[in-house]
Design a protein around this motif. Structure first.
Motif, PDB file in Angstrom:
ATOM      1  N   LEU A   1       1.135  -0.986   0.233  1.00 54.89           N
ATOM      2  CA  LEU A   1       0.076  -0.199   0.124  1.00 54.89           C
ATOM      3  C   LEU A   1       0.548   0.841   0.185  1.00 54.89           C
ATOM      4  N   HIS A   2       2.083   1.442   0.723  1.00 54.09           N
ATOM      5  CA  HIS A   2       3.060   2.569   0.813  1.00 54.09           C
ATOM      6  C   HIS A   2       3.619   2.893  -1.114  1.00 54.09           C
ATOM      7  N   GLN A   3       4.028   1.844  -2.163  1.00 50.52           N
ATOM      8  CA  GLN A   3       4.155   2.071  -3.438  1.00 50.52           C
ATOM      9  C   GLN A   3       2.701   2.593  -3.856  1.00 50.52           C
ATOM     10  N   ILE A   4       1.278   2.842  -3.504  1.00 49.86           N
ATOM     11  CA  ILE A   4      -0.446   2.901  -4.040  1.00 49.86           C
ATOM     12  C   ILE A   4       0.401   4.414  -3.497  1.00 49.86           C
ATOM     13  N   GLU A   5       0.576   4.565  -2.453  1.00 49.23           N
ATOM     14  CA  GLU A   5       0.904   6.338  -2.387  1.00 49.23           C
ATOM     15  C   GLU A   5       2.157   7.232  -2.490  1.00 49.23           C
ATOM     16  N   VAL A   6       2.328   5.940  -3.028  1.00 47.64           N
ATOM     17  CA  VAL A   6       3.956   7.044  -3.943  1.00 47.64           C
ATOM     18  C   VAL A   6       2.922   7.285  -5.457  1.00 47.64           C
ATOM     19  N   LEU A   7       2.644   6.609  -5.922  1.00 48.99           N
ATOM     20  CA  LEU A   7       2.101   6.265  -6.932  1.00 48.99           C
ATOM     21  C   LEU A   7       0.684   7.245  -7.589  1.00 48.99           C
ATOM     22  N   LEU A   8      -0.186   7.839  -5.926  1.00 48.36           N
ATOM     23  CA  LEU A   8      -0.703   8.411  -6.001  1.00 48.36           C
ATOM     24  C   LEU A   8       0.149   9.822  -5.627  1.00 48.36           C
ATOM     25  N   ALA A   9       0.644  10.374  -5.396  1.00 43.79           N
ATOM     26  CA  ALA A   9       1.769  11.119  -4.939  1.00 43.79           C
ATOM     27  C   ALA A   9       2.138  12.112  -6.440  1.00 43.79           C
ATOM     28  N   GLY A  10       2.368  10.601  -7.609  1.00 42.06           N
ATOM     29  CA  GLY A  10       3.150  11.186  -8.338  1.00 42.06           C
ATOM     30  C   GLY A  10       1.782  11.082  -9.306  1.00 42.06           C
ATOM     31  N   VAL A  11       0.775  11.411  -9.827  1.00 39.12           N
ATOM     32  CA  VAL A  11      -0.674  11.402 -10.140  1.00 39.12           C
ATOM     33  C   VAL A  11      -0.229  12.803  -9.368  1.00 39.12           C
ATOM     34  N   VAL A  12      -0.767  13.924  -7.882  1.00 40.41           N
ATOM     35  CA  VAL A  12      -0.670  15.140  -7.950  1.00 40.41           C
ATOM     36  C   VAL A  12       0.217  15.658  -8.564  1.00 40.41           C
ATOM     37  N   LEU A  13       1.639  15.117  -7.980  1.00 45.56           N
ATOM     38  CA  LEU A  13       2.834  16.475  -9.289  1.00 45.56           C
ATOM     39  C   LEU A  13       2.153  16.551 -10.758  1.00 45.56           C
ATOM     40  N   LEU A  14       2.219  15.911 -11.221  1.00 52.82           N
ATOM     41  CA  LEU A  14       1.409  15.915 -12.509  1.00 52.82           C
ATOM     42  C   LEU A  14       0.050  17.219 -12.261  1.00 52.82           C
ATOM     43  N   LEU A  15      -0.609  16.422 -12.065  1.00 48.43           N
ATOM     44  CA  LEU A  15      -1.950  17.323 -11.898  1.00 48.43           C
ATOM     45  C   LEU A  15      -0.855  18.913 -11.428  1.00 48.43           C
ATOM     46  N   ILE A  16      -0.817  19.028 -10.226  1.00 55.37           N
ATOM     47  CA  ILE A  16       0.346  20.607 -10.373  1.00 55.37           C
ATOM     48  C   ILE A  16       1.187  21.132 -11.117  1.00 55.37           C
ATOM     49  N   GLN A  17       1.714  19.917 -12.004  1.00 55.97           N
ATOM     50  CA  GLN A  17       2.400  20.568 -13.112  1.00 55.97           C
ATOM     51  C   GLN A  17       1.008  21.002 -14.642  1.00 55.97           C
ATOM     52  N   ALA A  18       0.166  20.328 -15.067  1.00 54.19           N
ATOM     53  CA  ALA A  18      -0.933  20.778 -15.480  1.00 54.19           C
ATOM     54  C   ALA A  18      -1.638  21.589 -15.059  1.00 54.19           C
ATOM     55  N   MET A  19      -1.554  21.817 -14.325  1.00 52.52           N
ATOM     56  CA  MET A  19      -3.036  23.281 -13.418  1.00 52.52           C
ATOM     57  C   MET A  19      -1.804  23.906 -13.794  1.00 52.52           C
ATOM     58  N   VAL A  20      -0.781  24.661 -13.177  1.00 52.97           N
ATOM     59  CA  VAL A  20       0.179  25.963 -14.157  1.00 52.97           C
ATOM     60  C   VAL A  20      -0.019  25.621 -15.870  1.00 52.97           C
ATOM     61  N   ILE A  21       0.322  25.000 -16.003  1.00 60.30           N
ATOM     62  CA  ILE A  21       0.641  25.008 -17.528  1.00 60.30           C
ATOM     63  C   ILE A  21       0.049  25.261 -18.344  1.00 60.30           C
ATOM     64  N   ASN A  22      -1.854  24.883 -18.053  1.00 60.22           N
ATOM     65  CA  ASN A  22      -2.571  25.209 -18.758  1.00 60.22           C
ATOM     66  C   ASN A  22      -3.594  25.951 -17.960  1.00 60.22           C
ATOM     67  N   ARG A  23      -2.601  26.930 -17.169  1.00 58.63           N
ATOM     68  CA  ARG A  23      -3.423  27.795 -16.869  1.00 58.63           C
ATOM     69  C   ARG A  23      -2.865  29.437 -16.830  1.00 58.63           C
TER      70      ARG A  23
END
Length: 200
Positions: A162-184
């Motif tokens: 389950l710890h690996q899944i937490e890390v995967l979701l952290a990667g997803v959040v980082l990707l979403l932050i970049q998408a928010m910044v670039i698109n905005r």
């Protein structure tokens, strides 16, 4: 729909070029080449950033289905599947359902299918994981196609903790932050959480 998406993609690119005072690129080069270059840079930068964090932290931040997510976020930013709610919830559902499928068939302590090959319990886990993930994403209205790949990869044994899944979701959040910044930055009204769509 396709014309609207093409206009939107061009708006993202020209908005960013304007922001960085590089407008001449959009006039000088073929629009398809400019769009392809934009996706090359964004996809490359986003995954490189996540891979670099994985290197420093020695955690599995990078996962194959994030490549498909990155493509959607920068190529179709206003699609329902690209909304942060769909991306985050979709990957969460896919990862947890994949893990639960492993547990159901007693595969949590077994080597992955890439090492051990595919046996009958793995076939059952993969089928259960993908079917359940698709069912839940549609039921909960958080459809994000790359999350189906996440579910399948987990069910094949690439992540058993389950710890690996937490890390995967952290990667997803980082990707979403970049998408928010670039698109905005480009002037695209990328949603903060979800895209409003009428009930069907």
């Amino acid at each position: 729909m396709s014309e609207r998406n093409d206009r939107l993609r061009w708006q993202v690119v020209t908005g960013l070029l304007k922001h960085f005072h590089l407008e001449r690129w959009s006039e000088r080069f073929n629009p398809r080449l400019v769009l392809a270059g934009f996706n090359f840079i964004n996809a490359g930068v986003s995954i490189t950033l996540i891979a670099f964090i994985a290197l420093i932290s020695q955690e599995a931040f990078i996962f194959p289905s994030l490549g498909a997510t990155a493509f959607l976020l920068f190529y179709l930013p206003l699609a329902e599947a690209s909304a942060p709610r769909n991306v985050l919830c979709g990957h969460l559902i896919g990862a947890l359902v994949g893990w639960l499928s492993l547990a159901t068939f007693g595969l949590l302590d077994e080597p992955s299918a890439m090492i051990n090959g595919v046996e009958l319990p793995r076939v059952a886990a993969a089928g259960l994981a993908l079917g359940t993930t698709c069912f839940l994403m549609v039921l909960l209205r958080v459809v994000h196609p790359p999350a189906a790949a996440t579910s399948l990869m987990v069910a094949l044994g690439t992540m058993t903790s389950l710890h690996q899944i937490e890390v995967l979701l952290a990667g997803v959040v980082l990707l979403l932050i970049q998408a928010m910044v670039i698109n905005r930055l480009a002037g695209i009204p990328y949603p903060v959480w979800s895209k409003h769509t009428p009930d069907t």
